[in-house]
Design a protein around this motif. Sequence first.
Motif, PDB file in Angstrom:
ATOM      1  N   LEU A  50       7.764   8.042   1.432  1.00 35.82           N
ATOM      2  CA  LEU A  50       7.237   7.271   2.729  1.00 35.82           C
ATOM      3  C   LEU A  50       7.006   8.181   3.913  1.00 35.82           C
ATOM      4  CD1 LEU A  50       7.176   4.672   4.047  1.00 35.82           C
ATOM      5  CD2 LEU A  50       9.530   4.441   4.365  1.00 35.82           C
ATOM      6  N   PRO A  51       7.751   9.290   4.366  1.00 33.44           N
ATOM      7  CA  PRO A  51       7.328  10.074   5.511  1.00 33.44           C
ATOM      8  C   PRO A  51       6.045  10.592   5.431  1.00 33.44           C
ATOM      9  CG  PRO A  51       9.837  10.620   4.751  1.00 33.44           C
ATOM     10  CD  PRO A  51       9.160   9.568   3.459  1.00 33.44           C
ATOM     11  N   MET A  52       5.636  10.998   4.236  1.00 38.27           N
ATOM     12  CA  MET A  52       4.181  11.496   3.864  1.00 38.27           C
ATOM     13  C   MET A  52       3.268  10.391   4.122  1.00 38.27           C
ATOM     14  SD  MET A  52       4.167  14.543   1.073  1.00 38.27           S
ATOM     15  CE  MET A  52       2.567  14.975   1.344  1.00 38.27           C
ATOM     16  N   ILE A  53       3.346   9.363   3.642  1.00 39.79           N
ATOM     17  CA  ILE A  53       2.694   8.006   3.852  1.00 39.79           C
ATOM     18  C   ILE A  53       2.429   7.553   5.013  1.00 39.79           C
ATOM     19  CG2 ILE A  53       2.287   5.498   3.352  1.00 39.79           C
ATOM     20  CD1 ILE A  53       3.977   5.936   0.557  1.00 39.79           C
ATOM     21  N   LEU A  54       3.503   7.729   6.087  1.00 40.05           N
ATOM     22  CA  LEU A  54       3.339   7.309   7.405  1.00 40.05           C
ATOM     23  C   LEU A  54       2.843   8.685   8.174  1.00 40.05           C
ATOM     24  CD1 LEU A  54       7.101   5.977   7.852  1.00 40.05           C
ATOM     25  CD2 LEU A  54       4.972   4.828   7.744  1.00 40.05           C
ATOM     26  N   ALA A  55       3.026   9.947   7.774  1.00 35.65           N
ATOM     27  CA  ALA A  55       2.338  10.911   8.472  1.00 35.65           C
ATOM     28  C   ALA A  55       0.864  10.974   8.289  1.00 35.65           C
ATOM     29  CB  ALA A  55       2.875  12.346   7.951  1.00 35.65           C
ATOM     30  N   GLU A  56       0.424  10.468   7.006  1.00 34.28           N
ATOM     31  CA  GLU A  56      -1.048  10.314   6.910  1.00 34.28           C
ATOM     32  C   GLU A  56      -1.582   9.017   7.672  1.00 34.28           C
ATOM     33  OE1 GLU A  56      -2.543  10.309   3.017  1.00 34.28           O
ATOM     34  OE2 GLU A  56      -1.695  12.218   2.664  1.00 34.28           O
ATOM     35  N   SER A  57      -0.870   8.267   8.231  1.00 34.15           N
ATOM     36  CA  SER A  57      -1.228   7.234   9.148  1.00 34.15           C
ATOM     37  C   SER A  57      -0.915   7.685  10.634  1.00 34.15           C
ATOM     38  CB  SER A  57      -0.238   5.929   8.850  1.00 34.15           C
ATOM     39  OG  SER A  57      -0.480   5.229   7.674  1.00 34.15           O
ATOM     40  N   GLY A  58      -0.726   8.826  10.678  1.00 29.97           N
ATOM     41  CA  GLY A  58      -0.701   9.433  12.344  1.00 29.97           C
ATOM     42  C   GLY A  58       0.644   9.657  12.746  1.00 29.97           C
ATOM     43  N   TYR A  59       1.801   9.227  12.154  1.00 26.27           N
ATOM     44  CA  TYR A  59       2.992   9.408  12.886  1.00 26.27           C
ATOM     45  C   TYR A  59       3.849  10.823  12.791  1.00 26.27           C
ATOM     46  CZ  TYR A  59       3.306   4.525  12.393  1.00 26.27           C
ATOM     47  OH  TYR A  59       3.197   2.973  12.732  1.00 26.27           O
ATOM     48  N   SER A  60       4.294  11.411  13.479  1.00 24.02           N
ATOM     49  CA  SER A  60       4.721  12.653  13.873  1.00 24.02           C
ATOM     50  C   SER A  60       6.045  12.657  12.781  1.00 24.02           C
ATOM     51  CB  SER A  60       5.455  12.792  15.226  1.00 24.02           C
ATOM     52  OG  SER A  60       6.663  12.047  15.405  1.00 24.02           O
ATOM     53  N   PRO A  61       6.623  13.860  12.425  1.00 22.49           N
ATOM     54  CA  PRO A  61       7.627  14.006  11.496  1.00 22.49           C
ATOM     55  C   PRO A  61       8.673  13.403  12.058  1.00 22.49           C
ATOM     56  CG  PRO A  61       6.246  16.110  11.623  1.00 22.49           C
ATOM     57  CD  PRO A  61       5.768  15.333  12.596  1.00 22.49           C
ATOM     58  N   ALA A  62       9.102  13.230  13.257  1.00 19.50           N
ATOM     59  CA  ALA A  62      10.520  13.016  13.842  1.00 19.50           C
ATOM     60  C   ALA A  62      10.339  11.290  13.728  1.00 19.50           C
ATOM     61  CB  ALA A  62      10.650  13.333  15.348  1.00 19.50           C
ATOM     62  N   VAL A  63       9.180  10.868  14.127  1.00 22.94           N
ATOM     63  CA  VAL A  63       8.986   9.377  14.075  1.00 22.94           C
ATOM     64  C   VAL A  63       8.926   8.816  12.603  1.00 22.94           C
ATOM     65  CG1 VAL A  63       7.593   7.231  14.527  1.00 22.94           C
ATOM     66  CG2 VAL A  63       7.798   9.283  16.285  1.00 22.94           C
ATOM     67  N   LEU A 110      -0.418  -0.370   2.537  1.00 21.31           N
ATOM     68  CA  LEU A 110      -1.856  -0.328   2.143  1.00 21.31           C
ATOM     69  C   LEU A 110      -2.842  -0.752   3.179  1.00 21.31           C
ATOM     70  CD1 LEU A 110      -3.674   0.911  -0.109  1.00 21.31           C
ATOM     71  CD2 LEU A 110      -3.524  -1.612  -1.257  1.00 21.31           C
ATOM     72  N   LEU A 111      -2.928  -1.878   3.700  1.00 23.03           N
ATOM     73  CA  LEU A 111      -3.901  -2.606   4.472  1.00 23.03           C
ATOM     74  C   LEU A 111      -3.791  -2.749   5.755  1.00 23.03           C
ATOM     75  CD1 LEU A 111      -4.562  -5.629   1.816  1.00 23.03           C
ATOM     76  CD2 LEU A 111      -5.461  -3.658   2.112  1.00 23.03           C
ATOM     77  N   LEU A 112      -2.362  -2.816   6.428  1.00 23.69           N
ATOM     78  CA  LEU A 112      -2.269  -2.825   7.737  1.00 23.69           C
ATOM     79  C   LEU A 112      -1.392  -1.777   8.477  1.00 23.69           C
ATOM     80  CD1 LEU A 112      -1.926  -6.689   8.130  1.00 23.69           C
ATOM     81  CD2 LEU A 112      -3.916  -5.460   8.844  1.00 23.69           C
ATOM     82  N   PRO A 113      -1.630  -0.562   8.186  1.00 25.96           N
ATOM     83  CA  PRO A 113      -0.785   0.690   8.734  1.00 25.96           C
ATOM     84  C   PRO A 113      -0.245   0.320  10.027  1.00 25.96           C
ATOM     85  CG  PRO A 113      -3.011   1.529   8.503  1.00 25.96           C
ATOM     86  CD  PRO A 113      -2.991  -0.063   7.784  1.00 25.96           C
ATOM     87  N   ALA A 114      -1.029  -0.122  10.896  1.00 24.89           N
ATOM     88  CA  ALA A 114      -0.664  -0.451  12.494  1.00 24.89           C
ATOM     89  C   ALA A 114       0.551  -1.196  12.520  1.00 24.89           C
ATOM     90  CB  ALA A 114      -1.703  -1.021  13.128  1.00 24.89           C
ATOM     91  N   TRP A 115       1.049  -1.923  11.424  1.00 25.17           N
ATOM     92  CA  TRP A 115       2.174  -2.642  11.451  1.00 25.17           C
ATOM     93  C   TRP A 115       3.274  -2.017  10.508  1.00 25.17           C
ATOM     94  CZ3 TRP A 115       1.196  -8.795  11.322  1.00 25.17           C
ATOM     95  CH2 TRP A 115       0.243  -9.198  12.472  1.00 25.17           C
ATOM     96  N   ASN A 116       3.283  -0.582  10.559  1.00 25.51           N
ATOM     97  CA  ASN A 116       4.178  -0.049   9.433  1.00 25.51           C
ATOM     98  C   ASN A 116       5.438  -0.303   9.736  1.00 25.51           C
ATOM     99  OD1 ASN A 116       2.221   0.837   7.722  1.00 25.51           O
ATOM    100  ND2 ASN A 116       2.149   2.734   8.694  1.00 25.51           N
ATOM    101  N   VAL A 117       5.977  -0.333  11.297  1.00 26.39           N
ATOM    102  CA  VAL A 117       7.524  -0.595  11.446  1.00 26.39           C
ATOM    103  C   VAL A 117       7.855  -2.097  10.737  1.00 26.39           C
ATOM    104  CG1 VAL A 117       9.010  -1.248  12.986  1.00 26.39           C
ATOM    105  CG2 VAL A 117       7.286   0.585  13.668  1.00 26.39           C
ATOM    106  N   LEU A 118       6.989  -2.978  10.813  1.00 24.67           N
ATOM    107  CA  LEU A 118       7.290  -4.180   9.950  1.00 24.67           C
ATOM    108  C   LEU A 118       7.343  -3.964   8.562  1.00 24.67           C
ATOM    109  CD1 LEU A 118       7.735  -7.442   9.794  1.00 24.67           C
ATOM    110  CD2 LEU A 118       5.306  -7.330   9.850  1.00 24.67           C
TER     111      LEU A 118
END
Length: 400
Positions: A234-247, A295-303
């Motif tokens: 998950l951290p790598m999936i999120l990183a590829e969506s533009g999130y920093s390691p801390a976030v 997969l389809l809406l990474p802008a809503w990844n928090v949800l």
Amino acid sequence: MTTKKPLNARSLLLIIGILLIATTIRAPITGIAPVLDMVRASFSLGTAEAGILTTLPLLAFALTSPFSVLFARKYGLERSLFGALLLITSGIITRSLGNVWCLFAGTALIGVGIAFANVLLPSLLKRDFPDRIASLTGAYSVTAGAAAAFASATAIPIAAMFINGWNWALASFALFPVIAMIVWLPQLSNHTAPSQASTSSIQNEKIWKSPLAWQVTLFFGLNSLVYYVIVAWLPMILAESGYSPAVAGSLHGVSQFATAIPGLIFGAVLSRFRDQRIIALSLAAMTAISLFGLLLLPAWNVLWVALFGFGAGATFILALAFIALRSANAHQAAALSGMAQCVGYLIAAAAPPLAGLIHDKSQGWALTLIICIILCGAMAFLGFQAGKQRLIFNQREATH
């Protein structure tokens, strides 16, 4: 309707000990994900090799789970659980020493200790709290999720306090089993070994021949597979969506904390249903929707990470509840728990490194997420079958 027995001081102390053991069953494994890139950089590990750090505990679960029941018969549930805490503590310390062989050896040792705890805790609940199985299963799932969330959220900040400080972050997880051992000490003087009367090899063989036992086992296994693939990467999936390691680490913590929320309400929900078929279908659908969202809406990844954590946490509670609810007694519950975790974790073990390989070959996480969504469909079918109100075999058969 059965009346719950009031809890005395000894029972309350035992429950506190169980909840503290629960803090150790997830955090030492899931907490490595936020710092996995640091670990990879320190030892020049490839993606598949890094995935093995998640696979090793699962292999340990699968290979040692069947022996935990035998160990408990000889030494008692209480002493066996204390031994599990010792193994987890030793593994955490070994993994944090900074050598590559220590990294893998310590991870495997953690897996062995957690395997013992995972198998024996349902049997302990069945034996000492038969009228509180759903509520206590939910309670220790809440505790496990909260501890895992804390570990994930604090891993990056702790690592940032030191040069190449990932090992300090991982070492901090030893706090959980150390506290649990201290509180568990009074149980050692009151240890009891499970009775041999209904734990014959004939009964264990029947477990392995039961279609219902296989439905419970495969439901557990597919849930574990999907859960550990997402937890590992998950951290790598999120990183590829533009999130920093801390976030990304914080969102990983959100996902882990969300696994705790179902425990607050799920016990009451289970008790209101005649069977669990609709619940199983709903949870599988919820997990699949969260993966579609990633997969389809990474802008809503928090949800999506919160929804995944909630669905995975509730499914984990349901899988554990199936072990108790489909068993006729504590000994059968231990046998089914051993079977479910042996086969289930073997199914899940190869998934994290394979997901890493799929990522490298496909240059992204889309194919991995699609495969996990398909597996949620299979999990829904198995959960529907396992959710029917019945026992693996009846009370009379269970005592012969």
